[in-house]
Design a protein around this motif. Structure first.
Motif, PDB file in Angstrom:
ATOM      1  N   PRO A   2       0.801  -1.233   0.000  1.00 39.72           N
ATOM      2  CA  PRO A   2       0.000   0.000   0.000  1.00 39.72           C
ATOM      3  C   PRO A   2       0.829   1.275   0.000  1.00 39.72           C
ATOM      4  CG  PRO A   2      -0.824  -1.562   1.629  1.00 39.72           C
ATOM      5  CD  PRO A   2       0.448  -2.134   1.102  1.00 39.72           C
ATOM      6  N   SER A   3       2.072   1.171   0.384  1.00 37.83           N
ATOM      7  CA  SER A   3       2.900   2.383   0.399  1.00 37.83           C
ATOM      8  C   SER A   3       3.371   2.783  -1.001  1.00 37.83           C
ATOM      9  CB  SER A   3       4.122   2.151   1.299  1.00 37.83           C
ATOM     10  OG  SER A   3       4.929   1.125   0.737  1.00 37.83           O
ATOM     11  N   ILE A   4       3.199   1.900  -1.952  1.00 35.32           N
ATOM     12  CA  ILE A   4       3.705   2.168  -3.313  1.00 35.32           C
ATOM     13  C   ILE A   4       2.660   2.958  -4.102  1.00 35.32           C
ATOM     14  CG2 ILE A   4       4.489   1.107  -5.471  1.00 35.32           C
ATOM     15  CD1 ILE A   4       5.283  -1.363  -3.795  1.00 35.32           C
ATOM     16  N   ARG A   5       3.063   4.092  -4.640  1.00 41.55           N
ATOM     17  CA  ARG A   5       2.169   4.855  -5.501  1.00 41.55           C
ATOM     18  C   ARG A   5       2.064   4.152  -6.858  1.00 41.55           C
ATOM     19  NH1 ARG A   5       4.602   8.449  -2.286  1.00 41.55           N
ATOM     20  NH2 ARG A   5       3.363  10.208  -1.512  1.00 41.55           N
ATOM     21  N   ILE A   6       0.882   4.169  -7.380  1.00 46.01           N
ATOM     22  CA  ILE A   6       0.682   3.486  -8.675  1.00 46.01           C
ATOM     23  C   ILE A   6       0.303   4.514  -9.735  1.00 46.01           C
ATOM     24  CG2 ILE A   6      -0.655   1.767  -9.948  1.00 46.01           C
ATOM     25  CD1 ILE A   6      -1.186   0.346  -7.294  1.00 46.01           C
ATOM     26  N   HIS A   7       1.066   4.516 -10.811  1.00 46.14           N
ATOM     27  CA  HIS A   7       0.665   5.246 -12.026  1.00 46.14           C
ATOM     28  C   HIS A   7       0.321   4.142 -13.022  1.00 46.14           C
ATOM     29  CE1 HIS A   7       1.117   8.687 -15.035  1.00 46.14           C
ATOM     30  NE2 HIS A   7       0.954   7.613 -15.802  1.00 46.14           N
ATOM     31  N   GLY A   8      -0.986   3.897 -13.185  1.00 45.01           N
ATOM     32  CA  GLY A   8      -1.400   2.749 -13.997  1.00 45.01           C
ATOM     33  C   GLY A   8      -2.107   3.160 -15.275  1.00 45.01           C
ATOM     34  N   LEU A   9      -1.836   2.412 -16.327  1.00 43.38           N
ATOM     35  CA  LEU A   9      -2.431   2.741 -17.631  1.00 43.38           C
ATOM     36  C   LEU A   9      -2.488   1.498 -18.504  1.00 43.38           C
ATOM     37  CD1 LEU A   9       0.199   4.308 -19.948  1.00 43.38           C
ATOM     38  CD2 LEU A   9       0.789   3.746 -17.609  1.00 43.38           C
ATOM     39  N   THR A  10      -3.270   1.598 -19.527  1.00 41.23           N
ATOM     40  CA  THR A  10      -3.326   0.502 -20.498  1.00 41.23           C
ATOM     41  C   THR A  10      -2.475   0.855 -21.715  1.00 41.23           C
ATOM     42  OG1 THR A  10      -5.352   1.478 -21.355  1.00 41.23           O
ATOM     43  CG2 THR A  10      -5.589  -0.388 -19.861  1.00 41.23           C
TER      44      THR A  10
END
Lengths: 459, 299
Positions: A107-115
């Motif tokens: 949970p501490s990891i920031r996510i920049h998510g995309l397809t």
């Protein structure tokens, strides 16, 4: 009787001799390949520098995400990841994949998510499984801070406001204030709306027009909205996702189409959003058709959408923009006419074209697009004043439209060529439908048919 | 007649054997020539592309389109650009990129500025390699080809040669048949003439126009027939003469016989008269005796 037997024997003997002669002289099948199937490539793998890229093409989303994360964790060494650039192709069930990323990442990891459209590129090649591909870049290196922000463009009053809100969120998430201008911003948005330039204006309102905003628009090979933008907290289809990156490390980047500017030029007299209606006072489609030699109109009704994209990808329009001092820059916009336009003579485009735009016809071959695979990272290293060995990681964006123009065999070579140049620097490459980047000294733009790369150095 | 087939068989078998050997060596020569030509074409192509690759390296532009055009060739197998470390830097097939080139063809010489052809696979295919320097690094361009198009050429060469050989053989065989038959026809005439003369037709003569040995033989035959016929004629004349003499003697004999017969008739008639008279005399004597008796009695 004896005479007939002798004759038959002589005839048989002759036939055997002639047959044996022909058999002996007749060539054997030469289609047998000279070389056996390729051996496994020895990747220029770097381990333990605080950045790791992992990927998977497993059919099961949970297994694919797990494999990709484990691979990335192993490669990044002992550092604790704090940022994840998570990508998957639109072929999976998006909610399932996104759920697995959130579940399996701390949970501490920031996510920049995309397809990503079609496939995903890493140092080890182009990944495109039976169902799809998943890839992740985990960054746990020190001297790098990340903050993500995402807004729903459909909920924002204006695209400018959406841009402002998203960058403010990202800055805040990084624990900074608006006075702290990020070194660069990673952007990902929807390909649907066509107001990307306004969004970039909004971002520029907060961080200035000279800060690099680099990335690509999510997309796929259809117009179905299977694309996603996602963070730790939220998933959107028409979202604007930004990550503000702060570092004292060197940063280099390149944002190029590398197309030639031809002598054909004009003014877009009438346009709206992504549709140009008139160029030089005449129907836009007719002018574009003439610029291409007059054969396009016939092709519009005969060719498939993809085949038509292959034609226009090598003959896009270049929009000329200037800064206040008159410094000129050109960025590419791909026309995408359909049979419907044979009636209205309008010219739909893959990016917005403001009325009054000065345009030039650009030209390239697929060879140009292929050579970008090496030239873009080289330019990025030059811009960042670093060598491949000095580089820590890179994020690459490749336009799907440009990829259409490549022969089927060529696209998989792009990540290998890039890996040859970056010499093992971990990178992840996303295939997009619209690319954003900086025309230095002018502004950030939303273009088409571009390849871009941002690299962060070790020093 | 058995001589003609024997002569034809005796002549055609060596011709057939000769045709096969000639075709074999002709095919071998033509294939070698075609193979060398194809390899030379690939050598030129490889040299040209190696130069383009070298220039492209300096301009940061690989000649992808020209390299891709190679793949359209029917006997194309692969092209590789090998970097200084020996890894395949660029290939028509991305699967080979990054792998060790020497693991596929360890025999290829990687020394600077070397070039050459390494045979591999069947039917003369192989790899043409050209080593060059660009950017102070050693590079190598490899072009692999199977010579599949040579197969088609070989097939054409084999078919054409076999057809030519077979047609030539047939033409020669048929020509031989007619030539030998033509040459042997005086012999046939001789045989037929002998048979005719044996049948008694001694005036039969053979055509002596052919000349040569058979002409001489025909002349000799005719001369012999002439002599036989002459002797026959003489014999026949003598027979006729003897026959005439015999017929004359026979006629005379007939006349004499007739005369004798006539005389014999005369004699017979005389004899008959005489016998008649004799018998009359006997009768008369009897009557006389009877009369005497009667008279005696009376007396």
């Amino acid at each position: 009787m004896k005479k007939s037997l002798t004759f038959a024997l002589a005839l048989t003997l002759t036939a055997v001799v002639v047959g044996a002669f022909i058999y002996q002289a007749w060539p054997q099948n030469a289609k047998t390949p000279l070389v056996p199937p390729a051996e496994k490539k020895v990747a220029n793998e770097r381990v333990g520098e605080g950045v790791g890229v992992g990927w998977s093409v497993q059919d099961d989303p949970a297994a694919a995400v797990a494999e990709a994360i484990n691979m990335a964790r192993q490669r990044m060494g002992t550092a604790t990841p704090k940022f994840a650039y998570a990508v998957f192709t639109v072929d999976y069930d998006p909610d399932q994949v996104i759920g697995e990323f959130r579940k399996q990442l701390d949970p501490s990891i920031r996510i920049h998510g995309l397809t990503s459209a079609y496939g995903i590129m890493t140092n080890e090649g182009l990944h495109k499984g039976k169902v799809g591909a998943v890839a992740i870049m985990l960054i746990g290196s020190d001297r790098l801070d990340f903050g993500t922000g995402m807004v729903d463009l459909d909920q924002a009053k204006t695209p400018e406001e959406a841009g402002q809100a998203a960058i403010r969120q990202a800055i805040k998430d990084a624990g900074r204030t608006e006075k702290d201008i990020p070194n660069f911003v990673i952007i990902n948005g929807t390909p649907r709306r066509g107001d990307d330039m306004e969004v970039l204006d909004g971002i520029a309102d907060v961080i200035g027009k000279d800060t690099l905003v680099i990335g690509g628009t999510s997309g796929n090979d259809t117009n179905d909205p299977t694309w996603r933008q996602f963070t730790r907290q939220e998933t959107l289809t028409n979202g604007l996702l930004l990550t503000a990156v702060y570092t004292d490390r060197k940063v280099g980047w390149a944002f190029e189409s590398d197309f030639k500017v031809t002598d054909k030029s004009g003014i877009v007299n009438k346009s709206q959003g992504k549709i140009a209606y008139e160029i030089n006072g005449r129907p836009a489609l007719d002018v574009y058709n003439e610029w291409l030699g007059g054969g396009l109109l016939n092709q519009i009704s005969k060719l498939s959408f993809i085949d038509l994209m292959k034609v226009t990808a090598l003959n896009p329009l270049g929009r000329v923009i200037r800064n206040d001092e008159g410094l000129e820059g050109i960025y590419t916009i791909q026309p995408s006419p359909t049979p419907d336009n044979l009636k209205d003579r309008a010219l739909p485009l893959a990016a917005a074209m403001p009325q009054g735009s000065e345009i030039r016809l650009l030209a390239a071959t697929w060879q140009t697009i292929m050579n970008r695979a090496e030239n873009i990272p080289r330019q990025a290293f030059i811009k960042g004043a670093m060598t491949p060995q000095d580089a820590l990681f890179g994020i690459m964006i490749i336009c799907r439209g440009a990829a259409y123009a490549l022969p089927e065999t060529e696209l998989p070579k792009i990540p290998v060529l890039t890996d040859n140049v970056v010499e093992g620097m971990p990178f992840i490459g996303v295939i997009s439908r619209g690319e954003q980047g900086l025309l230095e000294g002018i502004r950030n733009v939303n273009a088409n048919l571009v390849e871009s790369m941002v690299v962060v150095g070790q020093k | 007649m058995r001589t003609l087939p024997r002569i034809i068989l005796g002549a055609t078998v060596p011709i057939l054997v000769g045709a096969i050997f000639t075709s074999y060596f002709s095919i071998y020569q033509q294939v070698s020539c075609a193979r060398s030509g194809l390899i030379a074409q690939y050598q030129d192509t490889a040299n040209l592309l190696a130069k383009e690759v070298e220039v492209g390296y300096y301009e940061s532009k690989w000649p992808f389109e020209n390299l891709a055009s190679l793949t359209q060739k029917s006997d194309f197998q692969f092209w590789w650009i090998i970097d200084e470390s020996g890894h395949i830097y660029l290939s028509n097939d991305s699967a080979y990129m990054g792998t060790d080139a020497a693991s596929y063809f360890p025999q290829i010489n990687r020394q600077p500025d070397q070039e050459g052809f390494v045979s591999a696979g069947r039917n003369g295919g192989g790899v043409y390699f050209k080593n060059f320097e660009a950017g102070q690094k050693q590079w190598s361009f490899w072009l692999g080809f199977s010579l599949a198009s040579l197969n088609q050429i070989i097939q054409r060469i084999v078919l054409v040669n076999v057809l030519v050989a077979l047609v030539s053989f047939l033409v020669i065989a048929v020509a031989l048949y007619f030539i030998i038959r033509q040459a042997m026809s005086p012999l046939d005439d001789l045989v037929r003439g002998t048979r005719t003369i044996a049948e008694g037709k001694l005036d039969h003569r053979i055509d002596t126009q052919g000349g040569g040995e058979f002409g001489y033989l025909a002349t000799a035959f005719n001369s012999m027939a002439e002599k036989v016929q002459g002797q026959y004629r003489e014999l026949e004349a003598k027979v006729k003469e003897r026959t005439a003499e015999l017929e004359k003697a026979s006629a005379q004999l007939a006349v004499e016989k007739k005369s004798a017969l006539e005389k014999a008739g005369e004699l017979e008639r005389v004899n008959a008269v005489m016998i008649g008279r004799e018998l009359k005399m006997v009768d008369l004597k009897g009557e006389n005796d009877a009369l005497k008796k009667q008279l005696g009695d009376k007396l």
